[in-house]
Each structure stands twice: as structure tokens, then as C-alpha cells.
Design a protein around this motif. Structure first.
Motif, PDB file in Angstrom:
ATOM      1  N   LEU A  96     -12.965  28.197  34.230  1.00 28.55           N
ATOM      2  CA  LEU A  96     -13.454  29.568  34.240  1.00 28.55           C
ATOM      3  C   LEU A  96     -13.711  30.007  35.678  1.00 28.55           C
ATOM      4  O   LEU A  96     -13.901  29.175  36.574  1.00 28.55           O
ATOM      5  CB  LEU A  96     -14.751  29.670  33.429  1.00 28.55           C
ATOM      6  N   PRO A  97     -13.739  31.316  35.914  1.00 33.82           N
ATOM      7  CA  PRO A  97     -14.066  31.789  37.268  1.00 33.82           C
ATOM      8  C   PRO A  97     -15.460  31.333  37.682  1.00 33.82           C
ATOM      9  O   PRO A  97     -16.314  31.035  36.839  1.00 33.82           O
ATOM     10  CB  PRO A  97     -14.011  33.318  37.127  1.00 33.82           C
ATOM     11  N   GLU A  98     -15.684  31.285  38.978  1.00 35.57           N
ATOM     12  CA  GLU A  98     -17.007  30.929  39.474  1.00 35.57           C
ATOM     13  C   GLU A  98     -18.041  31.940  39.000  1.00 35.57           C
ATOM     14  O   GLU A  98     -17.718  33.091  38.682  1.00 35.57           O
ATOM     15  CB  GLU A  98     -17.000  30.889  41.009  1.00 35.57           C
ATOM     16  N   THR A  99     -19.297  31.514  38.958  1.00 39.65           N
ATOM     17  CA  THR A  99     -20.378  32.402  38.565  1.00 39.65           C
ATOM     18  C   THR A  99     -20.431  33.606  39.492  1.00 39.65           C
ATOM     19  O   THR A  99     -20.467  33.442  40.717  1.00 39.65           O
ATOM     20  CB  THR A  99     -21.735  31.662  38.626  1.00 39.65           C
ATOM     21  N   PRO A 100     -20.419  34.823  38.955  1.00 39.45           N
ATOM     22  CA  PRO A 100     -20.528  36.001  39.826  1.00 39.45           C
ATOM     23  C   PRO A 100     -21.838  35.965  40.614  1.00 39.45           C
ATOM     24  O   PRO A 100     -22.862  35.476  40.126  1.00 39.45           O
ATOM     25  CB  PRO A 100     -20.514  37.174  38.839  1.00 39.45           C
ATOM     26  N   PRO A 104     -26.949  34.362  42.191  1.00 37.88           N
ATOM     27  CA  PRO A 104     -26.018  34.180  41.080  1.00 37.88           C
ATOM     28  C   PRO A 104     -26.445  35.041  39.891  1.00 37.88           C
ATOM     29  O   PRO A 104     -27.630  35.122  39.563  1.00 37.88           O
ATOM     30  CB  PRO A 104     -26.134  32.686  40.760  1.00 37.88           C
ATOM     31  N   VAL A 105     -25.474  35.674  39.250  1.00 37.02           N
ATOM     32  CA  VAL A 105     -25.799  36.598  38.169  1.00 37.02           C
ATOM     33  C   VAL A 105     -25.671  35.894  36.819  1.00 37.02           C
ATOM     34  O   VAL A 105     -24.610  35.383  36.454  1.00 37.02           O
ATOM     35  CB  VAL A 105     -24.890  37.833  38.215  1.00 37.02           C
ATOM     36  N   ARG A 106     -26.783  35.890  36.082  1.00 36.94           N
ATOM     37  CA  ARG A 106     -26.851  35.245  34.772  1.00 36.94           C
ATOM     38  C   ARG A 106     -26.607  36.239  33.646  1.00 36.94           C
ATOM     39  O   ARG A 106     -25.796  36.011  32.762  1.00 36.94           O
ATOM     40  CB  ARG A 106     -28.241  34.602  34.629  1.00 36.94           C
ATOM     41  N   ARG A 107     -27.332  37.355  33.680  1.00 39.01           N
ATOM     42  CA  ARG A 107     -27.196  38.395  32.661  1.00 39.01           C
ATOM     43  C   ARG A 107     -27.422  39.756  33.313  1.00 39.01           C
ATOM     44  O   ARG A 107     -28.065  39.857  34.361  1.00 39.01           O
ATOM     45  CB  ARG A 107     -28.220  38.207  31.522  1.00 39.01           C
ATOM     46  N   PHE A 137     -29.177  48.113  26.556  1.00 33.54           N
ATOM     47  CA  PHE A 137     -27.841  47.603  26.279  1.00 33.54           C
ATOM     48  C   PHE A 137     -27.509  46.600  27.374  1.00 33.54           C
ATOM     49  O   PHE A 137     -28.246  46.473  28.359  1.00 33.54           O
ATOM     50  CB  PHE A 137     -26.797  48.728  26.200  1.00 33.54           C
ATOM     51  N   THR A 138     -26.446  45.858  27.212  1.00 33.18           N
ATOM     52  CA  THR A 138     -26.105  44.808  28.169  1.00 33.18           C
ATOM     53  C   THR A 138     -24.673  44.965  28.662  1.00 33.18           C
ATOM     54  O   THR A 138     -23.840  45.619  28.032  1.00 33.18           O
ATOM     55  CB  THR A 138     -26.269  43.402  27.560  1.00 33.18           C
ATOM     56  N   LYS A 139     -24.417  44.351  29.803  1.00 34.35           N
ATOM     57  CA  LYS A 139     -23.063  44.213  30.333  1.00 34.35           C
ATOM     58  C   LYS A 139     -22.860  42.738  30.663  1.00 34.35           C
ATOM     59  O   LYS A 139     -23.792  42.049  31.075  1.00 34.35           O
ATOM     60  CB  LYS A 139     -22.864  45.059  31.593  1.00 34.35           C
ATOM     61  N   ALA A 140     -21.652  42.266  30.478  1.00 34.63           N
ATOM     62  CA  ALA A 140     -21.353  40.873  30.813  1.00 34.63           C
ATOM     63  C   ALA A 140     -21.300  40.706  32.331  1.00 34.63           C
ATOM     64  O   ALA A 140     -20.930  41.641  33.056  1.00 34.63           O
ATOM     65  CB  ALA A 140     -20.013  40.464  30.208  1.00 34.63           C
ATOM     66  N   PRO A 141     -21.665  39.527  32.855  1.00 34.13           N
ATOM     67  CA  PRO A 141     -21.514  39.292  34.295  1.00 34.13           C
ATOM     68  C   PRO A 141     -20.098  39.545  34.794  1.00 34.13           C
ATOM     69  O   PRO A 141     -19.901  39.880  35.961  1.00 34.13           O
ATOM     70  CB  PRO A 141     -21.914  37.825  34.444  1.00 34.13           C
ATOM     71  N   ALA A 142     -19.106  39.418  33.907  1.00 37.10           N
ATOM     72  CA  ALA A 142     -17.719  39.675  34.303  1.00 37.10           C
ATOM     73  C   ALA A 142     -17.485  41.139  34.662  1.00 37.10           C
ATOM     74  O   ALA A 142     -16.460  41.478  35.258  1.00 37.10           O
ATOM     75  CB  ALA A 142     -16.770  39.267  33.174  1.00 37.10           C
ATOM     76  N   GLY A 161     -31.649  35.185  38.139  1.00 38.55           N
ATOM     77  CA  GLY A 161     -30.248  35.517  37.930  1.00 38.55           C
ATOM     78  C   GLY A 161     -30.037  36.725  37.046  1.00 38.55           C
ATOM     79  O   GLY A 161     -28.924  37.240  36.955  1.00 38.55           O
ATOM     80  N   ASP A 162     -31.101  37.196  36.391  1.00 44.40           N
ATOM     81  CA  ASP A 162     -30.982  38.386  35.558  1.00 44.40           C
ATOM     82  C   ASP A 162     -31.078  39.642  36.425  1.00 44.40           C
ATOM     83  O   ASP A 162     -31.864  39.702  37.370  1.00 44.40           O
ATOM     84  CB  ASP A 162     -32.073  38.423  34.495  1.00 44.40           C
ATOM     85  N   LEU A 163     -30.274  40.639  36.090  1.00 46.59           N
ATOM     86  CA  LEU A 163     -30.316  41.949  36.747  1.00 46.59           C
ATOM     87  C   LEU A 163     -30.741  42.993  35.735  1.00 46.59           C
ATOM     88  O   LEU A 163     -30.355  42.928  34.564  1.00 46.59           O
ATOM     89  CB  LEU A 163     -28.939  42.337  37.302  1.00 46.59           C
ATOM     90  N   ILE A 164     -31.519  43.970  36.190  1.00 46.22           N
ATOM     91  CA  ILE A 164     -31.933  45.084  35.344  1.00 46.22           C
ATOM     92  C   ILE A 164     -31.516  46.387  36.020  1.00 46.22           C
ATOM     93  O   ILE A 164     -32.025  46.718  37.103  1.00 46.22           O
ATOM     94  CB  ILE A 164     -33.446  45.083  35.091  1.00 46.22           C
ATOM     95  N   TYR A 165     -30.588  47.107  35.397  1.00 46.80           N
ATOM     96  CA  TYR A 165     -30.216  48.450  35.845  1.00 46.80           C
ATOM     97  C   TYR A 165     -31.195  49.425  35.185  1.00 46.80           C
ATOM     98  O   TYR A 165     -31.298  49.459  33.954  1.00 46.80           O
ATOM     99  CB  TYR A 165     -28.776  48.767  35.444  1.00 46.80           C
TER     100      TYR A 165
END
Length: 231
Positions: free
Chosen positions: A7-11, A23-26, A53-58, A193-197
Motif C-alpha cells: 500500500l502507499p505510505e501513510t499520508p 502522519p494522517v490517521r483519520r 462526516f469523514t474523508k479517507a486519508p487517501a 494523527g487525526d485531523l478536524i476540518y
């Protein structure tokens, strides 16, 4: 254990002035957090609880990139947002405790396939195809919380090809960040690693190939995105 494929490296996101990256977890996003924005889209503000709502790290996309106009849509919108980066565990924290887990802040764009989102809303379906897609979570480098200072009345703005489209104050958020973190921590074990928009002010609009988007929050590194022709 062997894997069928790699898999690609962790964003990850740069941190201003540091070699180490975040590193971005969620990725969590809150909707309708500025009353004027809710009104411009014909929505009511829900003051009982934030809308998540959520977005994938991808979906992560770095500031300064050029991306193709997103597929599957004829009406993709920009939404300028303050992003909070979580740097410590948080579960069932109070608003008074919430800010202790914030590592830093960044400028971000919550890109939205508005036609797909509206179609889903009309049918009572989830927003996933309207919100979670490649390059839909744009982010600038993170500034440490201590260097940014407390969230107050900093301006949050966005220009499209040099014309200002969004201009508001962070103080206009319906749900301030401490309340957002506290609410989210009732439902999830938040972790580094969690981000909140944190939502967008009024003035959202459609993008087109050739556009340059430039967003800013006072005290943070700006976010920039160029839109090229669709693939």
C-alpha cells in the motif's frame, strides 16, 4: 505474514520549521458550522449537535499542487476551512480539556462535488460521493498551536483567481473548536494523527479548469491549489 501487494505510505503533512511530519490517521469534517454558509445553501443550522462526516486519508492533497478537475461532477465547489491537528489521545473530554490535545493548525480546503452531495441529500443518502474523493482534503503545512495562539477573531479568507470570495472571522463558528473536540470524543477515541476540518464560512462557489484558489487564516501558512482540465 506476507501481503499480496504494498500500500502507499501513510499520508503526512509538513510541520512548519520542523523535519518531522504529521502522519494522517483519520479526517473528520463538520458541516454547517457557519450560519451564513448554511443559509446560502438553504440549510438550517442544527444547534443541538454538530453534523459530522469523514474523508479517507487517501483524499489528502498538499498545498501548491495542481489537480485535475474532479471526475463524476459538473459542479465542484471550494470550501475554505481551519484544520485542527490532534496530537494526544482524547476520549470523553470536556470542552475545557479539549484544547490540550491540539498539536497545531493548518489552512485547508474541503472540496465538494456539490451536485452529488445535493442528489444524495434529496434522497436521504450519505454524502460520501460528494465529499470523499481524491484530492478532496487539501491542506497547507501545520503551525504548532503555541505559535498560532488562541482561536479568537482571526480572519479566514479565500480568493479565486485573485477575487475574494470568502471572508469571515473564526469567531463566527457555531460550534467553537473546544466543543467540536468534546463532541467528537464522545463517539471516537481521538488519537494523534487525526485531523478536524472545522467548517466553512459563506461564499462557497464552483471551480473551473484554470482556477487558482488561495486560502488564508491569519497566523497560518496559506493554502494554494490550481485546477487543471479534467482527465
Amino acid at each position: 505474514m506476507s501481503l499480496l501487494f504494498a500500500l502507499p505510505e501513510t499520508p503526512s503533512v509538513p510541520i512548519t520549521g520542523e523535519e518531522a511530519r504529521f502522519p494522517v490517521r483519520r479526517i473528520f469534517c463538520v458541516g454547517r458550522n457557519y450560519e451564513a454558509h448554511a443559509r446560502e445553501l438553504g440549510n438550517k443550522v442544527d444547534r443541538e449537535a454538530p453534523i459530522w462526516f469523514t474523508k479517507a486519508p487517501a483524499a489528502l492533497c498538499h498545498s501548491g499542487e495542481t489537480i485535475p478537475y474532479p471526475p463524476g461532477t459538473a459542479n465542484c465547489h471550494y470550501e475554505m476551512e481551519l484544520v485542527a491537528a490532534i496530537g494526544a489521545p482524547a476520549f470523553r473530554v470536556s470542552p475545557e480539556e479539549a484544547m490540550d490535545v491540539v498539536l497545531g493548525y493548518a489552512c485547508g480546503l474541503d472540496m465538494t462535488r456539490r451536485d452529488l452531495q445535493n442528489a444524495a441529500k434529496d434522497r436521504g443518502y450519505p454524502w460520501d460521493t460528494g465529499k470523499d474523493f481524491e484530492n478532496a482534503a487539501v491542506i497547507a503545512p501545520i503551525t504548532r498551536a503555541a505559535a498560532f495562539g488562541p482561536i479568537a477573531e482571526q480572519r479566514i479568507t479565500l480568493s479565486q483567481n485573485g477575487a475574494v470570495k470568502q471572508d469571515a472571522s473564526l469567531a463566527e463558528m457555531t460550534w467553537p473548536l473546544p466543543e467540536l473536540i468534546a463532541d467528537l470524543s464522545r463517539m471516537y477515541h481521538l488519537a494523534p494523527g487525526d485531523l478536524i476540518y472545522t467548517g466553512t464560512p459563506a461564499g462557497v462557489g464552483a471551480i473551473a479548469a484554470g482556477d487558482l484558489l488561495e486560502g488564508a487564516v491569519e497566523g497560518l501558512e496559506p493554502v494554494r491549489l490550481t485546477i487543471s482540465a479534467a482527465e
